[in-house]
Design a protein around this motif. Structure first.
Motif, mmCIF file in Angstrom:
data_model
loop_
_atom_site.group_PDB
_atom_site.id
_atom_site.type_symbol
_atom_site.label_atom_id
_atom_site.label_comp_id
_atom_site.label_asym_id
_atom_site.label_seq_id
_atom_site.Cartn_x
_atom_site.Cartn_y
_atom_site.Cartn_z
ATOM 1 N N LEU A 100 0.822 -0.837 -0.316
ATOM 2 C CA LEU A 100 0.221 -0.025 -0.107
ATOM 3 C C LEU A 100 0.569 1.381 -0.141
ATOM 4 N N LYS A 101 0.329 1.926 -0.629
ATOM 5 C CA LYS A 101 0.966 3.377 -0.819
ATOM 6 C C LYS A 101 0.001 4.924 0.187
ATOM 7 N N ARG A 102 -1.394 4.746 0.387
ATOM 8 C CA ARG A 102 -1.431 5.506 0.983
ATOM 9 C C ARG A 102 -3.185 4.831 1.551
ATOM 10 N N ILE A 103 -3.829 5.602 2.195
ATOM 11 C CA ILE A 103 -5.400 4.936 3.026
ATOM 12 C C ILE A 103 -5.972 6.732 2.619
ATOM 13 N N HIS A 104 -7.061 6.801 1.961
ATOM 14 C CA HIS A 104 -7.897 8.450 2.309
ATOM 15 C C HIS A 104 -9.148 7.478 2.991
ATOM 16 N N VAL A 105 -9.074 7.900 3.767
ATOM 17 C CA VAL A 105 -10.203 7.613 4.462
ATOM 18 C C VAL A 105 -11.143 9.187 4.545
ATOM 19 N N ARG A 106 -12.664 7.959 4.092
ATOM 20 C CA ARG A 106 -13.760 8.964 3.996
ATOM 21 C C ARG A 106 -14.656 9.064 5.043
ATOM 22 N N ARG A 107 -16.207 8.950 4.797
ATOM 23 C CA ARG A 107 -17.066 9.092 5.583
ATOM 24 C C ARG A 107 -17.506 7.161 6.399
ATOM 25 N N GLY A 108 -16.953 7.138 7.432
ATOM 26 C CA GLY A 108 -18.284 6.347 7.602
ATOM 27 C C GLY A 108 -16.783 4.851 8.037
ATOM 28 N N ASP A 109 -17.586 3.236 6.902
ATOM 29 C CA ASP A 109 -16.976 3.078 6.462
ATOM 30 C C ASP A 109 -15.923 2.783 5.322
ATOM 31 N N ASP A 110 -15.954 3.627 4.612
ATOM 32 C CA ASP A 110 -15.837 4.069 3.329
ATOM 33 C C ASP A 110 -14.407 3.864 3.091
ATOM 34 N N LEU A 111 -14.046 3.825 2.275
ATOM 35 C CA LEU A 111 -12.407 4.547 2.226
ATOM 36 C C LEU A 111 -11.754 4.494 0.908
ATOM 37 N N VAL A 112 -10.156 4.813 0.479
ATOM 38 C CA VAL A 112 -9.345 4.661 -1.231
ATOM 39 C C VAL A 112 -8.180 4.619 -0.748
ATOM 40 N N VAL A 113 -8.393 3.515 -1.509
ATOM 41 C CA VAL A 113 -6.188 2.698 -1.530
ATOM 42 C C VAL A 113 -6.031 3.398 -1.910
ATOM 43 N N GLU A 114 -4.676 3.798 -2.152
ATOM 44 C CA GLU A 114 -3.726 3.848 -3.114
ATOM 45 C C GLU A 114 -2.509 3.295 -3.262
ATOM 46 N N PHE A 115 -1.935 2.136 -4.376
ATOM 47 C CA PHE A 115 -1.201 1.578 -4.407
ATOM 48 C C PHE A 115 0.588 1.893 -4.598
ATOM 49 N N ARG A 116 1.061 1.014 -4.394
ATOM 50 C CA ARG A 116 2.716 1.932 -5.089
ATOM 51 C C ARG A 116 3.270 1.948 -6.167
ATOM 52 N N ASP A 117 1.680 1.666 -7.315
ATOM 53 C CA ASP A 117 1.727 2.284 -8.632
ATOM 54 C C ASP A 117 1.174 3.050 -8.886
ATOM 55 N N GLY A 118 0.652 3.915 -7.645
ATOM 56 C CA GLY A 118 -0.586 5.111 -7.981
ATOM 57 C C GLY A 118 -2.103 4.665 -8.841
ATOM 58 N N THR A 119 -1.780 3.204 -8.746
ATOM 59 C CA THR A 119 -3.890 3.586 -8.637
ATOM 60 C C THR A 119 -4.894 3.172 -7.464
ATOM 61 N N GLU A 120 -5.532 3.140 -7.629
ATOM 62 C CA GLU A 120 -6.614 3.195 -6.353
ATOM 63 C C GLU A 120 -7.904 2.642 -6.362
ATOM 64 N N LEU A 121 -8.140 2.396 -5.400
ATOM 65 C CA LEU A 121 -9.132 0.827 -5.524
ATOM 66 C C LEU A 121 -10.294 1.400 -4.331
ATOM 67 N N THR A 122 -11.846 1.562 -4.505
ATOM 68 C CA THR A 122 -12.498 2.702 -3.631
ATOM 69 C C THR A 122 -13.171 0.473 -2.503
ATOM 70 N N LEU A 123 -13.345 1.119 -1.194
ATOM 71 C CA LEU A 123 -13.489 -0.583 -0.802
ATOM 72 C C LEU A 123 -13.932 0.579 0.801
ATOM 73 N N GLY A 124 -14.401 -1.001 0.902
ATOM 74 C CA GLY A 124 -15.575 -0.610 2.277
ATOM 75 C C GLY A 124 -15.409 -1.618 3.110
ATOM 76 N N GLY A 125 -15.861 -1.570 5.013
ATOM 77 C CA GLY A 125 -15.656 -2.871 5.652
ATOM 78 C C GLY A 125 -15.595 -3.898 5.583
#
Length: 401
Positions: free
Chosen positions: A107-132
């Motif tokens: 992982l490169k970064r975790i962006h915490v949104r509201r509640g259990d919503d978050l976006v993770v950024e991988f080391r190559d710069g791509t992102e993925l939206t996740l839940g709990g």
């Protein structure tokens, strides 16, 4: 453990060798920014669990763009295979949701949104939206800041977590890694240990009951733990032996004795398969952040009854990157294996698959969507604009490049 785990002498030696790494670089380290603009930087720990780069971060994938490559009829078939996937608007994508598991070092970064919503950024710069879906999302995150001290941050106060290279020497560590050899039947696994899928550090405590009452012992004081009757015999470094019962640290409610084995992955040994653990001094904290390579697309050759297809691969309509994990069990032992360490997968009937690792180790896995008839199938991008969809029942062999 089932006899279906097949080790060659060479592969066994490679898999269980203790790697040599630099001092403190194996601890998770990063910069945390809060919703109010506060900044903390230092060693990180998730709740009372994950503390090292090769520990697993779990969540749930909430989007799957790969479904767009399926025609409506194929989606209906998969929906019926998975269960009731209909809502008032038609087919619901929720039924195609997948568990997300990745090592913190990828992982490169975790962006915490509201509640259990978050976006993770991988080391190559791509992102993925996740839940709990796991206690990793919503956990309190401890930061050991060399200037500001130790802070335990609530999840809803965190805005971003940026992962960074860990200094060779930390000013103040939370504890040392638990390290040793776990015996399971006629096999042994040596590596960093996470006890009860929880305790990661020698400062963490093993809890159990004696005839005289509850005992809590730091793992740093324990020489060995052996399953015995309804509990466990715990031998301390002082030579004292305790028979402990009554908690999930020492009985069949134990959630698994995890061993991180280099070039194999995360091996979670269930209590039925567990025999004994012998604890050893750790020579280091493990692999550093810099040693986790940027991800690459999965690619290889899929052999079916009707032909061969070569190209970029999406596995189980879900995993498309080599840092993602294959899950399966053998007996009461669960494996989480990065795809980058897998040479081939060969389905063996409806209920299991034979997985060959690049180190030469072959394991027969079952009881997970990845390796059984519940697999949603493969997409192979052969060069044409639209990929070829291959149902799992048609896969004879899959070899990764």
């Amino acid at each position: 453990m089932s006899a279906r785990v097949m080790f060659s002498a060479l592969a066994f030696g490679l898999a269980l060798a203790s790697p040599v790494f630099a001092s403190d670089v194996g601890y998770i380290y990063g910069r945390v920014e809060t919703v109010d603009g506060g900044v903390f930087e230092g060693q990180l720990r998730w709740g009372t669990e994950e503390a090292f780069w090769d520990d697993i971060f779990n969540a749930t994938k909430v989007e799957n763009e790969n479904l767009d490559y399926l025609d409506p009829e194929m989606r209906r078939r998969l929906s019926r295979h998975r269960g009731d996937g209909w809502d008032i608007f038609g087919i619901s994508d929720h039924i195609f949701g997948h568990v997300f598991a990745i090592r913190f070092g990828d992982l490169k970064r975790i962006h915490v949104r509201r509640g259990d919503d978050l976006v993770v950024e991988f080391r190559d710069g791509t992102e993925l939206t996740l839940g709990g879906g796991s206690n990793d999302v919503g956990a309190r995150v401890t930061v050991v800041d060399s200037k500001l001290g130790r802070h335990e941050l609530k999840w809803n106060r965190i805005r971003t977590i940026e992962f960074k290279d860990t200094p060779a020497k930390l000013h103040d560590r939370l504890g040392e890694p638990i390290y040793g050899t776990v015996k399971s039947g006629r096999y042994e696994f040596t590596g960093r240990i996470q006890w009860d899928n929880d305790e990661d550090l020698t400062s963490d405590e093993l809890d159990g009951d004696t005839r005289d009452g509850r005992v809590s012992v730091e793992f740093g004081d324990i020489a060995a733990i052996r399953k015995y009757r309804r509990g466990a015999l715990v031998t301390l470094k002082s030579g004292t032996q305790l028979y402990l019962t009554g908690t999930n640290d020492v009985n069949r409610e134990n959630r698994g004795v995890v061993v991180v084995v280099e070039r194999v992955g995360t091996v979670k040994i269930g209590w039925d398969d567990f025999d004994e653990a012998t604890f050893l001094p750790a020579s280091s904290s493990g692999r550093g952040y810099a040693e986790f390579a940027q991800g690459h697309d999965l690619s290889g050759e899929v052999v079916t009854r009707d032909g061969r297809y070569d190209g970029r691969i999406v596995f189980d309509l879900d995993e498309s990157r080599d840092f993602e994990m294959l899950n399966g069990t053998n007996g009461d032992t669960e494996y989480l294996i990065p795809f980058r360490d897998i040479a081939s997968i060969k389905p063996h009937g409806w209920r299991r698959s034979v997985v060959e690792l690049r180190v030469g180790l072959t394991i027969e896995l079952e009881k997970s969507q990845d390796v059984t008839r519940d697999n949603d199938g493969l997409l192979v991008f052969t060069g044409d604009r639209k990929p070829v969809y291959i149902a799992w029942r048609d896969v004879a062999d899959l070899r990764f490049r």
